[in-house]
Design a protein around this motif. Structure first.
Motif, PDB file in Angstrom:
ATOM      1  N   ARG A   1      -2.724  60.648   0.056  1.00 50.79           N
ATOM      2  CA  ARG A   1      -2.472  61.984   0.619  1.00 50.79           C
ATOM      3  C   ARG A   1      -2.888  62.067   2.075  1.00 50.79           C
ATOM      4  NH1 ARG A   1      -5.802  64.606  -4.105  1.00 50.79           N
ATOM      5  NH2 ARG A   1      -6.942  62.759  -3.410  1.00 50.79           N
ATOM      6  N   GLU A   2      -3.859  61.242   2.446  1.00 50.67           N
ATOM      7  CA  GLU A   2      -4.352  61.252   3.831  1.00 50.67           C
ATOM      8  C   GLU A   2      -3.609  60.249   4.715  1.00 50.67           C
ATOM      9  OE1 GLU A   2      -8.311  62.438   4.345  1.00 50.67           O
ATOM     10  OE2 GLU A   2      -7.099  63.874   3.173  1.00 50.67           O
ATOM     11  N   TRP A   3      -2.969  59.257   4.076  1.00 47.90           N
ATOM     12  CA  TRP A   3      -2.352  58.146   4.805  1.00 47.90           C
ATOM     13  C   TRP A   3      -1.260  58.621   5.758  1.00 47.90           C
ATOM     14  CZ3 TRP A   3       2.682  56.203   4.858  1.00 47.90           C
ATOM     15  CH2 TRP A   3       2.840  54.939   5.453  1.00 47.90           C
TER      16      TRP A   3
ATOM     17  N   PHE B   1       4.294  59.537  10.206  1.00 51.58           N
ATOM     18  CA  PHE B   1       5.028  59.712   8.950  1.00 51.58           C
ATOM     19  C   PHE B   1       4.019  59.737   7.817  1.00 51.58           C
ATOM     20  CE2 PHE B   1       7.799  57.730  11.983  1.00 51.58           C
ATOM     21  CZ  PHE B   1       9.059  58.271  11.759  1.00 51.58           C
ATOM     22  N   ASP B   2       4.194  60.676   6.876  1.00 51.12           N
ATOM     23  CA  ASP B   2       3.349  60.623   5.685  1.00 51.12           C
ATOM     24  C   ASP B   2       4.114  59.852   4.604  1.00 51.12           C
ATOM     25  OD1 ASP B   2       5.214  62.397   4.698  1.00 51.12           O
ATOM     26  OD2 ASP B   2       3.866  64.140   4.750  1.00 51.12           O
ATOM     27  N   ILE B   3       3.455  59.655   3.466  1.00 54.81           N
ATOM     28  CA  ILE B   3       4.052  58.767   2.457  1.00 54.81           C
ATOM     29  C   ILE B   3       5.339  59.370   1.887  1.00 54.81           C
ATOM     30  CG2 ILE B   3       2.529  59.560   0.569  1.00 54.81           C
ATOM     31  CD1 ILE B   3       3.924  55.995   1.126  1.00 54.81           C
TER      32      ILE B   3
ATOM     33  N   PRO C   1      -0.446  51.910   0.713  1.00 54.02           N
ATOM     34  CA  PRO C   1       0.822  52.380   0.136  1.00 54.02           C
ATOM     35  C   PRO C   1       2.062  51.735   0.753  1.00 54.02           C
ATOM     36  CG  PRO C   1       0.029  53.999   1.707  1.00 54.02           C
ATOM     37  CD  PRO C   1      -0.999  52.895   1.676  1.00 54.02           C
ATOM     38  N   VAL C   2       1.959  51.159   1.957  1.00 51.27           N
ATOM     39  CA  VAL C   2       3.152  50.600   2.612  1.00 51.27           C
ATOM     40  C   VAL C   2       2.776  49.317   3.350  1.00 51.27           C
ATOM     41  CG1 VAL C   2       4.995  50.983   4.305  1.00 51.27           C
ATOM     42  CG2 VAL C   2       4.203  52.895   2.914  1.00 51.27           C
TER      43      VAL C   2
ATOM     44  N   TRP D   1      -1.016  47.322   4.270  1.00 47.68           N
ATOM     45  CA  TRP D   1      -1.732  48.580   4.588  1.00 47.68           C
ATOM     46  C   TRP D   1      -1.381  49.079   5.988  1.00 47.68           C
ATOM     47  CZ3 TRP D   1      -5.075  44.171   3.566  1.00 47.68           C
ATOM     48  CH2 TRP D   1      -5.273  43.959   2.213  1.00 47.68           C
ATOM     49  N   LEU D   2      -0.100  49.206   6.257  1.00 45.13           N
ATOM     50  CA  LEU D   2       0.338  49.569   7.616  1.00 45.13           C
ATOM     51  C   LEU D   2      -0.294  50.872   8.073  1.00 45.13           C
ATOM     52  CD1 LEU D   2       4.139  48.702   7.703  1.00 45.13           C
ATOM     53  CD2 LEU D   2       2.308  47.643   9.061  1.00 45.13           C
ATOM     54  N   ARG D   3      -0.706  50.884   9.339  1.00 43.20           N
ATOM     55  CA  ARG D   3      -1.310  52.065   9.921  1.00 43.20           C
ATOM     56  C   ARG D   3      -0.534  52.515  11.161  1.00 43.20           C
ATOM     57  NH1 ARG D   3      -7.379  52.298  10.978  1.00 43.20           N
ATOM     58  NH2 ARG D   3      -7.446  54.489  11.489  1.00 43.20           N
ATOM     59  N   ARG D   4      -0.093  51.508  11.944  1.00 43.01           N
ATOM     60  CA  ARG D   4       0.526  51.853  13.225  1.00 43.01           C
ATOM     61  C   ARG D   4       1.568  50.815  13.589  1.00 43.01           C
ATOM     62  NH1 ARG D   4      -2.474  52.198  18.958  1.00 43.01           N
ATOM     63  NH2 ARG D   4      -3.615  50.466  18.040  1.00 43.01           N
TER      64      ARG D   4
END
Ligand SMILES: Nc1nc2c(c(=O)[nH]1)N[C@H]1C(S)=C(S)[C@@H](COP(=O)(O)O)O[C@H]1N2
Ligand SMILES: [Mo]
Length: 354
Positions: A50-52, A66-68, A185-186, A201-204
């Motif tokens: 939910r925070e990702w 982008f959120d999930i 999640p991604v 665990w993509l962040r950016r």
């Protein structure tokens, strides 16, 4: 060496968690996620979906987040791809090479589902002159061996924009949510390239106009290339053509005058496997193996060879060699330019006929 009891993965390192697949993965085309090898450089990040957020920034007209739910609502595509760690088979090098001591199980095949990377790039709008996509993960840590990092760094890798059309931002593996160890999640899937490019665990996503020179792009996961006779380090990219013998294993005793099914898998980076050949006499004579899976881009092809085991007893050296449709064949000897990566020369498996 400890064995991970629930799943049957072999523990090569406890912290960070590095787990090798057992040889029975070669019995199936798709590797079950619970048996898929795990290659981590840092601790697995704990991510609350939910925070990702995944951000895209740098040389883009509309930096965005982008959120999930948004990533999952983008047009999705499924892609079956083999991932091989660039350190796979390091254990078989005659001289000890630094790094996780993988045997032949730092490889696996899965069906990945997610958004094609261009979907995000188009929404963000790439500026003219941009050339690379840097993928950054949520996992971070410090490297204490020389060359020491300046504090914590994230796991990050780049690829040229020209590779982006093939890349998937995957949220599912074999039809289920990605397990935490595999990038929930991604994660990125960069098909045909060694595993290090498929950032978990993509962040950016950072778009740049200069070559990225991060730790895992230069000190690690690089090879020597000859630039007009001067060795220079270049990042590893595409995987090399390679066949692995899953069975028999080294040291096995095989009954004389019997039939034995030699089997394994072969893969070829961005190309397609053309043929796999087997030698039962240390490379003097070669016979074609049967391909069990139709060669498919980015995927391994399993193969088998029904060996008529001869009657004289004694030690015998088995070998497999693959070639691709573009004419690349496995080399006979190890190339020093490869450093401690890309072990893909023809490897002997010593067995005893008795
Ligand atoms: N964020 C992050 N992504 C990463 C890594 C990592 O340590 N952190 N390891 C890479 C390497 S070297 C490989 S081989 C693959 C392994 O993917 P798997 O653990 O799902 O098999 O992930 C790549 N992506
Ligand atoms: Mo890897």
């Amino acid at each position: 060496m400890a064995v991970h009891s629930e799943a049957g993965l072999v523990e090569r390192q406890r912290n960070p968690e590095n787990l090798e697949s057992p040889r029975r993965i070669f019995d199936q085309f798709l590797t079950p996620p619970g048996l898929f090898y795990v290659r981590n450089h840092f601790s697995i990040p704990e991510i609350d979906p939910r925070e990702w957020r995944l951000s895209i920034e740098g040389e883009v007209r509309r930096p965005s987040e982008f959120d999930i739910a948004t990533v999952r609502s983008l047009p999705a595509r499924s892609l079956t791809a083999t991932l091989e760690c660039a350190g796979n088979s390091r254990m078989f090098l005659p001289e000890h090479a630094k790094g996780v001591q993988w045997e032949l199980g730092a490889v696996g095949t899965a069906e990945w589902t997610g958004a094609p990377l261009p979907e995000l790039l188009e929404r963000a709008g790439i500026e003219p002159g941009a050339s690379e996509v840097v993928l950054e993960g949520f996992d971070r840590g410090r490297i204490d061996a020389e060359p020491k990092t300046p504090g914590d760094i994230p796991f990050a890798r780049s690829l040229p924009l020209s590779k982006a059309p093939e890349v998937l931002l995957a949220w599912a593996m074999n039809g289920e949510d990605l397990p935490p160890r595999h990038g929930f999640p991604v994660r990125a899937i960069v098909p045909g390239w060694y595993g290090m490019a498929s950032v978990k665990w993509l962040r950016r996503i950072l778009i740049t106009s200069r070559p990225f020179r991060g730790y895992f792009q230069t000190f690690e996961y690089s090879r020597w290339d000859e630039l007009a006779g001067i060795p220079s380090l270049v990042p590893l990219t595409e995987g090399a053509v390679k066949a692995e013998i899953a069975f028999p294993t080294a040291g096995e005793t095989i009954p004389r005058n019997s039939r034995y099914r030699i089997h394994g898998a072969a893969w070829a980076g961005e190309s397609l496997i053309d043929a796999v050949e087997i030698s039962a006499d240390a490379g003097d004579t070669w016979r074609a193996a049967d391909l069990l899976d139709p060669p498919q881009r980015y995927c391994w092809t399993r193969w088998e060879y029904q060996w008529r085991v001869p009657s004289p007893s004694g030690p015998t050296t088995l070998m497999a060699r693959a070639r691709d449709v573009d004419g690349h064949a496995q080399p006979w000897t190890r190339d020093k330019l490869e450093r401690n990566y890309s072990v893909h020369h023809v490897l002997p498996v010593e067995v005893t006929i008795a």
